[in-house]
Design a protein around this motif. Structure first.
Motif, PDB file in Angstrom:
ATOM      1  N   CYS A  94     110.559  16.124   7.741  1.00  0.00           N
ATOM      2  CA  CYS A  94     110.532  16.884   9.008  1.00  0.00           C
ATOM      3  C   CYS A  94     109.373  16.399   9.888  1.00  0.00           C
ATOM      4  O   CYS A  94     108.598  15.534   9.485  1.00  0.00           O
ATOM      5  CB  CYS A  94     110.313  18.363   8.710  1.00  0.00           C
ATOM      6  N   CYS A  95     109.260  17.017  11.071  1.00  0.00           N
ATOM      7  CA  CYS A  95     108.125  16.715  11.953  1.00  0.00           C
ATOM      8  C   CYS A  95     106.939  17.584  11.528  1.00  0.00           C
ATOM      9  O   CYS A  95     106.673  18.642  12.102  1.00  0.00           O
ATOM     10  CB  CYS A  95     108.497  16.978  13.410  1.00  0.00           C
ATOM     11  N   GLY A  96     106.258  17.148  10.501  1.00  0.00           N
ATOM     12  CA  GLY A  96     105.099  17.884   9.980  1.00  0.00           C
ATOM     13  C   GLY A  96     105.512  19.052   9.102  1.00  0.00           C
ATOM     14  O   GLY A  96     106.686  19.453   9.063  1.00  0.00           O
ATOM     15  N   ALA A  97     104.499  19.590   8.405  1.00  0.00           N
ATOM     16  CA  ALA A  97     104.727  20.790   7.597  1.00  0.00           C
ATOM     17  C   ALA A  97     105.164  21.936   8.503  1.00  0.00           C
ATOM     18  O   ALA A  97     105.901  22.829   8.090  1.00  0.00           O
ATOM     19  CB  ALA A  97     103.448  21.171   6.853  1.00  0.00           C
ATOM     20  N   THR A 263     115.303  18.839  15.517  1.00  0.00           N
ATOM     21  CA  THR A 263     114.474  17.663  15.875  1.00  0.00           C
ATOM     22  C   THR A 263     115.154  16.303  15.633  1.00  0.00           C
ATOM     23  O   THR A 263     114.578  15.280  15.978  1.00  0.00           O
ATOM     24  CB  THR A 263     113.158  17.652  15.061  1.00  0.00           C
ATOM     25  N   VAL A 264     116.297  16.264  15.002  1.00  0.00           N
ATOM     26  CA  VAL A 264     116.961  15.048  14.504  1.00  0.00           C
ATOM     27  C   VAL A 264     116.123  14.370  13.421  1.00  0.00           C
ATOM     28  O   VAL A 264     116.603  14.129  12.328  1.00  0.00           O
ATOM     29  CB  VAL A 264     117.322  14.042  15.615  1.00  0.00           C
ATOM     30  N   GLY A 265     114.866  14.078  13.730  1.00  0.00           N
ATOM     31  CA  GLY A 265     114.088  13.427  12.674  1.00  0.00           C
ATOM     32  C   GLY A 265     112.665  13.158  13.093  1.00  0.00           C
ATOM     33  O   GLY A 265     112.326  13.210  14.278  1.00  0.00           O
ATOM     34  N   ALA A 266     111.842  12.887  12.078  1.00  0.00           N
ATOM     35  CA  ALA A 266     110.445  12.505  12.333  1.00  0.00           C
ATOM     36  C   ALA A 266     110.422  11.027  12.751  1.00  0.00           C
ATOM     37  O   ALA A 266     111.373  10.285  12.469  1.00  0.00           O
ATOM     38  CB  ALA A 266     109.635  12.730  11.072  1.00  0.00           C
ATOM     39  N   PRO A 267     109.341  10.584  13.415  1.00  0.00           N
ATOM     40  CA  PRO A 267     109.264   9.187  13.894  1.00  0.00           C
ATOM     41  C   PRO A 267     109.500   8.165  12.778  1.00  0.00           C
ATOM     42  O   PRO A 267     108.801   8.177  11.765  1.00  0.00           O
ATOM     43  CB  PRO A 267     107.835   9.085  14.437  1.00  0.00           C
ATOM     44  N   HIS A 268     110.476   7.299  12.995  1.00  0.00           N
ATOM     45  CA  HIS A 268     110.916   6.367  11.945  1.00  0.00           C
ATOM     46  C   HIS A 268     109.802   5.426  11.440  1.00  0.00           C
ATOM     47  O   HIS A 268     109.547   5.358  10.231  1.00  0.00           O
ATOM     48  CB  HIS A 268     112.118   5.576  12.478  1.00  0.00           C
ATOM     49  N   PRO A 269     109.089   4.716  12.340  1.00  0.00           N
ATOM     50  CA  PRO A 269     108.073   3.789  11.803  1.00  0.00           C
ATOM     51  C   PRO A 269     106.952   4.528  11.074  1.00  0.00           C
ATOM     52  O   PRO A 269     106.380   4.004  10.101  1.00  0.00           O
ATOM     53  CB  PRO A 269     107.530   3.074  13.043  1.00  0.00           C
TER      54      PRO A 269
END
Ligand code: PLP
Length: 390
Positions: A94-97, A263-269
């Motif tokens: 996720c985007c952070g905890a 959010t779709v997703g956390a930053p890929h790189p």
């Protein structure tokens, strides 16, 4: 103008912690309010992020997490927390905890169901329960050792209880829940079919021989726990926004759906670089804890010399203090006085409690800072003491 705010959004205020950061900037003070490091993140992790961007991992990752990162999370959860999990079905990146907690609660809680929250609590848990329309039931952790009343906790569980939020090592108290305490909670969860949602983002920041125990590792709890974590605190990467929720497959299926549409997703790189972080040499964790122990001791001394009553933390990177004897009965007024007159930003205790009377004489300091920043803070604390001694 018509009021367009939803009832939901009017039920909570802006974050006090992040507001203190803004006031601190205005007064060019030392920020001991918001818990983020002012020292660099490990070079090898930053290089991994640069490499990931250069090799064009710049599009959406799989919504529930890049496979290499999920594999690294599973490996680390097995060696450090003692629980073996399936990265294919039991992890949501996720985007952070922060997002992991909201997505998890939204995925499991129905409107009106109850969620038990220990207080003082990390301030996000309040709005988190409101966002999923849960009814929070607060159980107080009592200073000086931040124990809970077993009878009151037992009474808080009922047929409507869906989850209990645990945070160990704990923000803001520095409490590290013992095996006995976690077993007590686990027994209640097992009896009532309640999920433990445990935020373990300070799991490596431990002092004086304290041991971190994951409630998921206790007998029977693997299938009744959502474990939340992130790279923010352990690797000093709060701005990258990479975290995760570990849960049994059917729970994970729900968390993944909520996460995808939020959010779709956390930053890929940064997910790819997070996999490098999780595989860092294990000696890193000892160095990390030792560095924080020195900072804790330095700031504790400075606060003690300035006359604060301190509650010594066993983990995480905060010090809760009591300021009643300074003659203030309003923690917000005291925090504003400290930042406006002496340039020290802190967090007023009431922001960690549902009942303001419990936090009205408390102030939280954080110490994930360079030695020179803490020395600067100590100098400002001396100014505070001199002013009081006049
Ligand atoms: C207990 C706790 N959980 C979660 C967070 C936020 O974590 P993240 O940066 O991974 O969203 C914090 C940040 O201070 C925290 O103290």
């Amino acid at each position: 103008m018509k009021n367009y705010s939803s009832n939901r959004a009017t039920k909570f205020t802006e974050s006090v912690i992040r507001e203190m950061t803004r006031i601190c900037l205005k007064h060019q003070g030392v920020n001991l309010a918001q818990g983020f490091p002012d020292f660099p993140a490990p070079a090898e992790i930053k290089e991994a992020a640069l490499k990931a961007i250069q090799s064009d991992l710049n599009q959406y990752a799989i919504t529930w997490g890049e496979p290499n990162l999920r594999q690294a999370i599973a490996e680390k959860f097995a060696w450090y927390n003692g629980v073996s999990i399936d990265p294919e079905t039991e992890i949501t990146v996720c985007c952070g905890a922060t997002e992991a907690m909201v997505s998890s609660l939204m995925a499991i809680v129905n409107s009106g169901e109850e969620v038990i929250v220990f207080e003082p609590f990390y301030e996000n848990y309040g709005p988190d329960t409101i966002l999923c329309d849960a009814k929070p039931r607060f159980i107080t952790l009592h200073e000086p050792d931040w124990h809970f009343d077993e009878k009151k906790l037992t009474k808080a569980f009922n047929n409507k209880t869906k989850a209990i939020i645990i945070n160990t090592p704990n923000n803001p108290t520095g409490k590290v829940f013992s095996r006995e305490e976690l077993q007590f909670i686990a027994d209640l969860c097992l009896k009532w079919g309640v999920l433990a949602v445990t935020d373990e983002i300070y799991e490596h920041i431990l002092y004086d021989g304290a041991k971190h125990i994951s409630i998921a590792s206790l007998p029977g709890m693997r299938d009744q726990t959502i474990t939340i974590n992130s790279i923010s605190k352990t690797y000093s990467l709060t701005g990258w926004r990479v975290g995760w929720a570990i849960a049994p497959a059917p729970v994970t299926a729900s968390v993944r759906k909520v996460h995808d549409f939020l959010t779709v997703g956390a930053p890929h790189p940064l997910q790819e670089a997070a996999a490098t972080a999780l595989r860092i040499d294990r000696s890193y964790y000892q160095t990390l804890a030792k560095g924080y122990e020195e900072r804790r001791d330095f700031l504790s001394r400075a606060l003690d010399e300035a006359g604060f009553r301190i509650y010594r933390p066993n983990g995480a990177y905060y010090i809760m203090t009591d300021v009643k004897h300074f003659g203030f009965s309003d923690d917000v007024a005291f925090a504003l006085y400290l930042v406006e007159k002496f340039g020290i930003a802190t967090v007023p205790g009431t922001s960690f409690y549902s009942r303001s009377s419990l936090g009205a004489t408390k102030i939280r300091f954080c110490f994930p800072k360079k030695r020179e920043t803490l020395e600067h803070a100590a100098e400002k604390l001396r100014n505070f003491k001199n002013e009081r001694d006049k």
